[in-house]
Design a protein around this motif. Structure first.
Motif, mmCIF file in Angstrom:
data_model
loop_
_atom_site.group_PDB
_atom_site.id
_atom_site.type_symbol
_atom_site.label_atom_id
_atom_site.label_comp_id
_atom_site.label_asym_id
_atom_site.label_seq_id
_atom_site.Cartn_x
_atom_site.Cartn_y
_atom_site.Cartn_z
ATOM 1 N N VAL A 99 0.819 -1.220 0.000
ATOM 2 C CA VAL A 99 0.000 0.000 0.000
ATOM 3 C C VAL A 99 0.849 1.264 0.000
ATOM 4 O O VAL A 99 0.315 2.365 -0.009
ATOM 5 C CB VAL A 99 -0.994 0.029 1.182
ATOM 6 C CG1 VAL A 99 -2.022 -1.072 1.025
ATOM 7 C CG2 VAL A 99 -0.290 -0.094 2.523
ATOM 8 N N ASP A 101 3.259 4.118 -1.580
ATOM 9 C CA ASP A 101 3.459 4.704 -2.891
ATOM 10 C C ASP A 101 4.974 4.713 -3.155
ATOM 11 O O ASP A 101 5.708 5.419 -2.474
ATOM 12 C CB ASP A 101 2.902 6.137 -2.910
ATOM 13 C CG ASP A 101 2.996 6.765 -4.289
ATOM 14 O OD1 ASP A 101 3.728 6.213 -5.136
ATOM 15 O OD2 ASP A 101 2.354 7.796 -4.505
ATOM 16 N N ARG A 103 6.724 6.121 -5.122
ATOM 17 C CA ARG A 103 7.270 7.452 -5.414
ATOM 18 C C ARG A 103 7.798 8.145 -4.172
ATOM 19 O O ARG A 103 8.779 8.857 -4.197
ATOM 20 C CB ARG A 103 6.179 8.320 -6.037
ATOM 21 C CG ARG A 103 6.463 8.641 -7.476
ATOM 22 C CD ARG A 103 5.355 9.463 -8.050
ATOM 23 N NE ARG A 103 4.054 8.917 -7.638
ATOM 24 C CZ ARG A 103 2.898 9.344 -8.116
ATOM 25 N NH1 ARG A 103 2.863 10.317 -8.989
ATOM 26 N NH2 ARG A 103 1.755 8.821 -7.716
ATOM 27 N N GLU A 140 -7.619 2.036 -6.481
ATOM 28 C CA GLU A 140 -6.721 3.197 -6.522
ATOM 29 C C GLU A 140 -5.311 2.826 -6.081
ATOM 30 O O GLU A 140 -4.338 3.412 -6.541
ATOM 31 C CB GLU A 140 -7.220 4.342 -5.635
ATOM 32 C CG GLU A 140 -8.584 4.887 -5.995
ATOM 33 C CD GLU A 140 -9.694 4.132 -5.311
ATOM 34 O OE1 GLU A 140 -9.395 3.160 -4.592
ATOM 35 O OE2 GLU A 140 -10.865 4.503 -5.515
ATOM 36 N N ARG A 144 -2.167 3.633 -8.357
ATOM 37 C CA ARG A 144 -1.110 4.552 -7.915
ATOM 38 C C ARG A 144 0.259 3.909 -8.006
ATOM 39 O O ARG A 144 1.232 4.532 -8.387
ATOM 40 C CB ARG A 144 -1.350 4.946 -6.448
ATOM 41 C CG ARG A 144 -2.230 6.151 -6.269
ATOM 42 C CD ARG A 144 -2.276 6.551 -4.795
ATOM 43 N NE ARG A 144 -3.505 7.293 -4.547
ATOM 44 C CZ ARG A 144 -4.498 6.871 -3.780
ATOM 45 N NH1 ARG A 144 -4.408 5.724 -3.147
ATOM 46 N NH2 ARG A 144 -5.575 7.609 -3.630
ATOM 47 N N MET B 178 7.554 15.027 -5.512
ATOM 48 C CA MET B 178 6.150 15.334 -5.246
ATOM 49 C C MET B 178 6.020 16.184 -3.987
ATOM 50 O O MET B 178 6.727 15.950 -3.024
ATOM 51 C CB MET B 178 5.381 14.044 -4.979
ATOM 52 C CG MET B 178 4.887 13.356 -6.202
ATOM 53 S SD MET B 178 3.605 12.152 -5.755
ATOM 54 C CE MET B 178 4.322 11.327 -4.358
ATOM 55 N N TRP B 325 -4.937 3.466 1.975
ATOM 56 C CA TRP B 325 -4.802 2.448 3.011
ATOM 57 C C TRP B 325 -3.446 2.628 3.659
ATOM 58 O O TRP B 325 -2.446 2.831 2.969
ATOM 59 C CB TRP B 325 -4.868 1.042 2.396
ATOM 60 C CG TRP B 325 -6.223 0.663 1.905
ATOM 61 C CD1 TRP B 325 -6.622 0.542 0.605
ATOM 62 C CD2 TRP B 325 -7.366 0.354 2.704
ATOM 63 N NE1 TRP B 325 -7.947 0.176 0.553
ATOM 64 C CE2 TRP B 325 -8.428 0.046 1.828
ATOM 65 C CE3 TRP B 325 -7.610 0.304 4.083
ATOM 66 C CZ2 TRP B 325 -9.707 -0.295 2.267
ATOM 67 C CZ3 TRP B 325 -8.878 -0.036 4.525
ATOM 68 C CH2 TRP B 325 -9.913 -0.337 3.626
#
Ligand code: ZN
Lengths: 321, 549
Positions: A99, A101, A103, A140, A144, B178, B325
């Protein structure tokens, strides 16, 4: 910086996509490079810590789950500890949780003075991804993740019929239109191209090398001589504008204006670093760039042309010497 | 045998349904012998009569069921929030109603600092209440161009920095990360939204905010903040409990002058579950009466106002994409069961309804496999739970700790942006929980909102937003129920209800000492009832004794 920043790669992907298999392969299949593997996913499969130790590296864990404040701090602390060691690792690989990201982890490497961001590789379970992409709870999250990839690996392709594989490819291309896509099974990837310290290896001018018969089907490597000085702006534009099939490039060039000074060029995904390089008494390296990419990567001549754009009035054509 | 003290008070609200009001309470060795009239208590033997509270009202020591020890560490920095807020020294920090006011406040703080190297760090900034341009590095450069200046937002997820910090963190126009906000000229404007940028900027100026949290000074400030609010037991939800923090927790709580019982929850995601279970076994053996170890916390999703909570259809009112999540939904049951089977209670943060439902699925799976009628899984925040969820929670014996303060601080944003009217009006549905018999508490999540259970109770009773709108009149609860929620209700969620939460024989002598009767103050006046201080284990802690910083 007293020492070269340590490259940091991220392996992302949902639980069951094959991240641990890939990591265990990496620890098993390479030697001479000290990897530190940081695990953020406490799934059923475990990283073989002994294997890592045998190869001179270590495995560490940091908090599972998403990188909200608390967990991010845990990763940062681990990274600080690693970079400040007396004998820091050669390469850091972070296994992101299903879960997280990827990035955000890669961004830490961009900002951390002791680190250099390397590839973010996101694995996709070709067998289950279409269900996950339809699941209201997971949709999502898997989108992602895929969008964060420099390289998207469709794994477990042996378990998937051809027409379904095409659907998986469509889905992947929609999530990460910029990222090259490769298909494999059992997380079989040419590890030295993905993780090893990408030293420029001597190669004949413009020669295409397929890295071993096992890997040749998945990756290509091309050495392109960069003998003439390059214009910095044109080099930047050329490298960042390369097609997605080019995964990485590394090598030395000289720039117009100061041709005697060498510059180290590192392209990872679409991220570029160019900085002056001090030979420090060593023999000057060959001026060339080594490109690594998927089989549809353009030819060496094409790549050379892309970096030496036509210059009006110089009388030089753009195809090299 | 040591002595007996009988406290006489103007009124004692006991939370004991058999005898809700008393005039005297007898205490020996920190334990309540009984509450009632003096003649009911004299049979315990000779006593000293303490008349110090003759004009005060006692109630059971209030319990903050969801706070963070960060409430202690934030106050070493400058508070620059939109609302006035009392610090742990009892001094109220002013409300700052514009960027200019924040800058001017920090300029004054800067002028008082001699050392030209030290950073200025501020927190609590909440631009949600401002119109007009956002804060930039240029604003904070007016505070200083020689030392780092950092302003942490109320959410703790965004910071603003001055140019000194940007250059120390090597953040410039080329930094491709980001969350680094850029101005019209392409240069970073000083607002850092992403976790990586935020942490590395703080790291570049030598601030490790997790280390700060575990420091002894921070733990003392945490206790004083609690004491000022009349709180005798507070949770720290959650903490990875590294060696040093644990040692500091033991040391401070071991001091008889330390006015707080702390219930830290172990951050269950900080290591693989098997390791976590071993750590919990080790920790729980070290529990003391003032440091309660044995609780585990997991986090399922993000926050509603940050649009990171996981929602079911129809999703966010303003169309924002669904949230994040914080744990793989497929791994929740496995992680829960590892701790559950080892006998540890687990609290789970769920904000969105999809997170709540997913966690309830996991709890049902775990309890079906390993039944335990007294597991008391507790959903923390649980802000979007509705009728069917509460019915299910009742069947599973799951408790709720509702975030009542949200109704006031962000209720208008929920109505207009995140939830829309219907869902906003049923947020933190205390009355629905009560109707279904779900054991519930209400909380502040300090330092996210002020640590002040009487205010939290006021929020649950009135459900008024900042703008004055009543957000869901049907979910209001009575003053009595709200006071119960911040005492026995919270004690129940922590499995401490047999020793805390009411004033009756055998329980610990923890009292909140008030200047007025909160029942007489009524719904409107509840938040303004003056707190004189607390009694912890029979020892009085007057607020007036707290040193000013
Ligand atoms: Zn919290």
């Amino acid at each position: 910086m007293s020492q070269e920043p340590i490259p940091l790669s991220v392996i992302g992907g949902f639980l069951g996509a094959g991240k641990t298999t890939l990591l265990n392969r990496l620890l098993q299949g390479t030697s001479g490079v000290r990897y530190a593997v940081i695990v953020n996913d406490f799934g059923d499969l475990a990283i073989d810590g002994d294997l890592a130790a045998e190869h001179g590296g270590d495995t560490l864990t940091f908090a599972n789950g998403c990188l909200c404040c608390t967990l991010g701090d845990s990763l940062l602390t681990t990274l600080n500890d690693l970079t400040r060691r007396d004998a820091p690792p050669d390469h850091i690989v972070v296994e992101a949780s299903g879960v997280a990201d990827p990035r955000q982890i890669a961004d830490m490497a961009v900002l951390h003075p002791g680190l250099r961001r390397d590839l973010s590789i996101v694995l996709v379970d070709a067998e289950t991804i279409l269900e996950q992409a339809r699941d209201e709870r997971l949709k999502e999250t898997v989108e992602r993740q895929a969008a964060a990839a420099d390289l998207l690996v469709l794994n477990k392709c042996d378990l998937v019929a051809r027409d379904r594989r095409a659907k998986v490819r469509d889905w992947a291309a929609r999530q990460a239109p910029e990222a090259p896509l490769i298909e494999t099974e059992h997380a079989r990837l040419p590890l030295e191209l993905l993780f090893a310290r990408d030293e420029v290896k001597p190669a004949g001018p413009g020669r295409d090398t397929a890295k071993g018969h096992d890997h040749g089907a998945l990756f290509r490597s091309r050495s392109v001589p960069m003998v003439r000085p390059l214009d910095l702006a044109a080099l930047r534009a050329g490298l960042t504008g390369l097609p997605p099939s080019v995964l990485r490039a590394k090598g030395f060039v000289s720039l117009a204006g100061k041709p005697e000074n060498l510059h180290l060029v590192q392209l990872v995904g679409r991220r570029l670093r160019i900085h002056a390089w001090d030979a420090g008494g060593r023999a000057p390296p060959r001026r060339e760039l080594v490109f690594v990419g998927t089989p549809d990567m353009p030819s060496g001549e094409w790549l050379e042309r892309a970096l030496y754009p036509p210059v009006v009035g110089t009388g030089l054509d753009n195809s090299g010497e | 045998m040591s002595g007996i003290t009988v406290f006489r008070a103007k009124k004692i609200l006991t939370m004991n349904p058999r005898a809700p009001v008393a005039s005297h309470v007898a205490v020996r060795d920190g334990i309540i012998l009984g509450a009632g009239a003096l003649e009911d208590l004299s049979g315990w033997g000779a006593y000293d009569l303490d008349e110090g509270f003759a004009d005060k009202v006692l109630m059971p020591g209030m319990i903050e069921g969801h706070s963070h020890s960060m409430e202690g560490s934030v106050w070493q920095d400058h508070y620059v929030g939109y609302y006035a807020r009392r610090g742990p020294d009892g001094v109220e920090r002013p409300a700052l109603r514009s960027i200019e006011e924040v800058v001017a406040y920090l300029q004054r703080a800067e002028a008082e600092m001699g050392d030209s190297e030290a950073a200025i760090i501020a927190w609590g900034f909440d631009p949600i209440y401002f119109t007009g341009p956002r804060m930039t590095a240029a604003d904070l450069d007016k505070v200083s161009t020689s030392r780092p200046v950092v302003v942490v937002h109320a959410s703790f997820h965004i910071i603003n920095v001055n140019s000194v910090v940007l250059s120390r963190a090597n953040i410039d126009a080329d930094t491709d990360v980001m969350g680094i906000m850029k101005g019209g000229d392409g240069a970073p404007n000083g607002e850092l939204q992403g976790m990586p940028a935020r942490f590395l900027a703080l790291g570049a100026i030598g601030r490790d905010h997790f280390e700060e949290m575990g420091k002894k000074e921070s733990l003392w400030r945490f206790a004083r903040s609690a004491q000022l609010a009349g709180v005798t037991t507070a949770t720290d939800l959650a903490n990875a409990l590294p060696e040093k923090t644990l040692a500091n927790l033991k040391e401070v709580t071991g001091d008889p002058g330390y006015p707080l019982r702390i219930v830290p929850a172990f951050l269950g995601l900080s290591c693989p579950a098997a390791e976590g279970v071993a750590k919990m076994r080790d920790l729980s053996a070290q529990s003391t009466d003032k440091l309660r170890l044995g609780l585990v916390k997991l986090v399922a999703d993000g926050s509603i106002q940050g649009f990171t909570a996981r929602l079911k259809e129809p999703g966010y009112f303003n169309g924002s994409p669904n949230g994040l999540w914080y744990i793989d939904p497929g791994q929740i049951a496995g992680t829960l069961s590892a701790y559950h089977e080892a006998g540890f209670q687990v609290h789970i943060h769920t904000n969105g309804d999809q997170a709540t439902e997913t966690v309830l699925d996991a709890i049902e799976e775990v309890l079906t496999r390993t039944p335990n009628p007294d597991a008391r899984f507790t959903l923390q925040h649980c802000q979007m739970a509705h009728e069917a969820h509460f019915a299910r929670m009742a069947r599973l014996g799951v408790c709720a700790n509702l975030f009542a303060n949200h109704l006031y601080y962000w209720g208008d944003q929920h109505y207009e942006q995140t939830m829309g009217p219907e869902r906003a009006e049923r947020m933190n549905a205390a009355n629905t929980a009560a109707r279904h018999g779900v054991p519930y508490a209400i909380h502040s999540d300090a330092p996210i909102t002020p640590l002040a259970p009487l205010f939290t109770a006021w929020c649950a009773v009135n459900r008024k937003t900042v703008s004055g709108r009543v957000l869901g009149a049907a979910e209001r609860i009575s003053v009595e129920d709200a006071l119960r929620a911040v005492t026995l209700g919270a004690a129940y969620t922590l499995k401490l209800d047999s020793e805390l939460g009411s004033i009756e024989t055998g329980k610990r002598a923890d009292f909140t000492v008030l200047g007025e009767d909160p029942l007489a103050a009524g719904a409107e006046g509840l938040k303004d009832v003056p707190v004189w201080g607390t009694v912890l284990g029979g020892r009085a802690f007057p607020c007036a004794d707290i040193p000013k910083e």
